[in-house]
Write a protein that holds these residues in place. Structure first.
Motif, PDB file in Angstrom:
ATOM      1  N   ARG A 127      -0.912 -41.771  19.728  1.00 56.83           N
ATOM      2  CA  ARG A 127       0.477 -41.657  20.170  1.00 56.83           C
ATOM      3  C   ARG A 127       0.869 -42.873  20.996  1.00 56.83           C
ATOM      4  N   THR A 129       4.562 -45.048  22.833  1.00 59.90           N
ATOM      5  CA  THR A 129       5.991 -45.233  23.032  1.00 59.90           C
ATOM      6  C   THR A 129       6.412 -46.549  22.379  1.00 59.90           C
ATOM      7  N   ILE A 243      11.877 -44.666  22.281  1.00 57.53           N
ATOM      8  CA  ILE A 243      11.270 -43.346  22.398  1.00 57.53           C
ATOM      9  C   ILE A 243      10.240 -43.481  23.513  1.00 57.53           C
ATOM     10  N   ALA A 260      11.639 -35.599  28.459  1.00 54.95           N
ATOM     11  CA  ALA A 260      11.179 -34.487  27.621  1.00 54.95           C
ATOM     12  C   ALA A 260      11.829 -33.183  28.044  1.00 54.95           C
ATOM     13  N   PRO A 265      11.985 -35.968  22.387  1.00 58.61           N
ATOM     14  CA  PRO A 265      10.605 -36.455  22.235  1.00 58.61           C
ATOM     15  C   PRO A 265      10.446 -37.789  22.937  1.00 58.61           C
ATOM     16  N   THR A 266       9.252 -38.052  23.478  1.00 55.90           N
ATOM     17  CA  THR A 266       9.047 -39.262  24.275  1.00 55.90           C
ATOM     18  C   THR A 266       7.899 -40.140  23.768  1.00 55.90           C
TER      19      THR A 266
END
Length: 317
Positions: A127, A129, A243, A260, A265-266
Motif C-alpha cells: 500500500r 500514498t 490519495i 479517512a 480512502p487514503t
C-alpha cells in the motif's frame, strides 16, 4: 528535455522527475524555485533533492514525509533519476523504482491544446500514498473553486484558514501577504477539478483528475512567511490531487486519520493503477462552477457562460 507543440512548451528533468517549466499561450503556469540556480543550495546535501530542485510539478509516492520506510520526502519519484524509455518532440515516457513498487510516467502536449497531459502507472507491491504536486504562482492572489464538499484544515506555521476544522464552505479568495497554510479538499465525485483564477496573471488554471483514484486535493499556500532560502517564495499555491491523509503523514494514511474519517480512502492497494491527470490554462479570470468532458473538448461553466477548449476526452477514458 523540452516538449513542445503549437501554443505550449514544457520542460521535464530526468535527473529528478520535476517539470519546472510550463508555458501555455505564452504565459508561465508553474513556479520554479529561484535557488535551483544557487550553487550553495545545490551543493548542500543536507537539503533533500525535492527541495533543491523544487520546480513546477512532480509526483509523490508516498506523499509528504516517509515515516514508514525512511525514504526521502515525497519519495524517490521526486528525488532521484528516471530512465527515459521513449521520447518525441511532444512527449516523453520514463520509469523508475519507488519504495513500494514501480512508477512509469507519460507526459505529453498537443498542438492547439492548452493542456499538459500526464498519465502515471503505479505497480505497487505494498500500500502507498500518491499525489501530483503542481505549484502555481499567483502574484496578486487568486479565486479558488472546486467540486469538493468540504475542506479539512491542519495546524500550519502561519495560517489564514481556521485551524483543525472541517469546513463545508470553501475559501473562494486566496489572499496575499505572509502566510504558510495547508488544507485538504474532500467530497468530490466523478471528474475532480480545482480552478485558480490568477488575478495578476489574468488567467485561470484548472487541474483535473479521477476522484475514484485521487479522491482529495491538498492545497499548500506559501507567501513569504518562511525564512532562509524560502524568503523569496511568494504567492505559491500547490494544487495537489492525491490519495493520502492530508498533512497527517504516510503512517497515518495506512491507519486511522481525519481524511479517512471523512469517508475517503487514503492509500492505494497493491497492484496496478493507471492514473491520468491534466493541467489546463484558460485566458481570463473566471469563477468556474462546473467542468464537463465532451467529444474533443472540455466545457467549463462559469455561471454566466460556457467556455470550451480543445481537449482529448479519451485521456480520462
Amino acid at each position: 528535455m523540452i516538449l513542445h507543440a503549437r501554443g505550449i512548451l514544457a520542460e521535464w528533468e530526468a535527473s529528478c522527475g520535476h517539470l519546472p517549466r510550463l508555458e501555455i499561450g505564452g504565459a508561465s503556469v508553474l513556479w520554479a524555485a529561484p535557488w535551483r540556480d544557487d550553487p550553495a543550495v545545490q551543493s548542500d546535501t543536507a537539503i533533500p533533492v525535492v527541495d533543491r530542485r523544487l520546480g513546477g510539478t512532480f509526483t509523490c509516492a508516498p506523499f509528504g514525509q516517509d515515516d514508514l520506510d525512511g525514504g526521502p520526502p515525497h519519495g524517490l519519484a521526486a528525488n532521484a533519476p528516471w530512465q527515459v524509455t521513449r521520447s518525441s518532440p511532444s512527449s516523453v515516457s520514463a520509469t523508475r523504482r519507488i519504495g513500494r513498487g514501480h512508477l512509469t510516467a507519460r507526459i505529453a502536449v498537443r498542438h492547439d491544446h492548452p493542456v499538459l497531459y500526464q498519465t502515471h502507472t503505479l505497480d505497487l507491491d505494498r500500500r502507498c500514498t500518491f499525489a501530483h504536486h503542481p505549484i502555481i504562482h499567483a502574484a496578486a492572489g487568486a479565486w479558488l473553486s472546486a467540486n469538493a464538499r468540504a475542506i479539512l484544515t491542519f495546524d500550519a506555521e502561519a495560517p489564514f484558514l481556521l485551524q483543525g476544522r472541517r469546513l463545508t464552505k470553501l475559501p473562494t479568495e486566496i489572499p496575499t501577504g505572509p502566510h504558510e497554510d495547508f488544507a485538504t479538499l474532500t467530497g468530490a465525485t466523478g471528474l475532480g477539478w480545482t480552478a485558480l483564477a490568477r488575478l495578476a496573471e489574468g488567467d485561470t488554471i484548472v487541474t483535473l483528475r479521477q476522484t475514484d483514484q485521487l479522491p482529495v486535493t491538498n492545497l499548500w499556500f506559501s507567501d513569504g512567511a518562511r525564512g532562509g532560502m524560502w524568503r523569496n517564495a511568494r504567492g505559491l499555491i500547490g494544487v495537489e490531487g492525491a490519495i493520502c491523509a492530508g498533512a497527517e503523514g504516510f503512517a497515518a494514511a495506512l491507519s486511522d486519520n481525519r481524511v479517512a474519517a471523512d469517508g475517503v480512502p487514503t492509500a492505494l492497494p497493491p497492484g496496478r493503477h493507471v492514473i491520468p491527470h491534466a493541467i489546463v490554462r484558460i485566458a481570463g479570470c473566471h469563477r468556474i462552477s462546473g467542468v464537463v468532458l465532451a467529444p474533443g473538448a472540455l466545457r467549463l461553466q462559469t455561471g454566466v457562460e460556457t467556455l470550451t477548449v480543445p481537449f482529448d476526452e479519451t485521456h480520462f477514458a
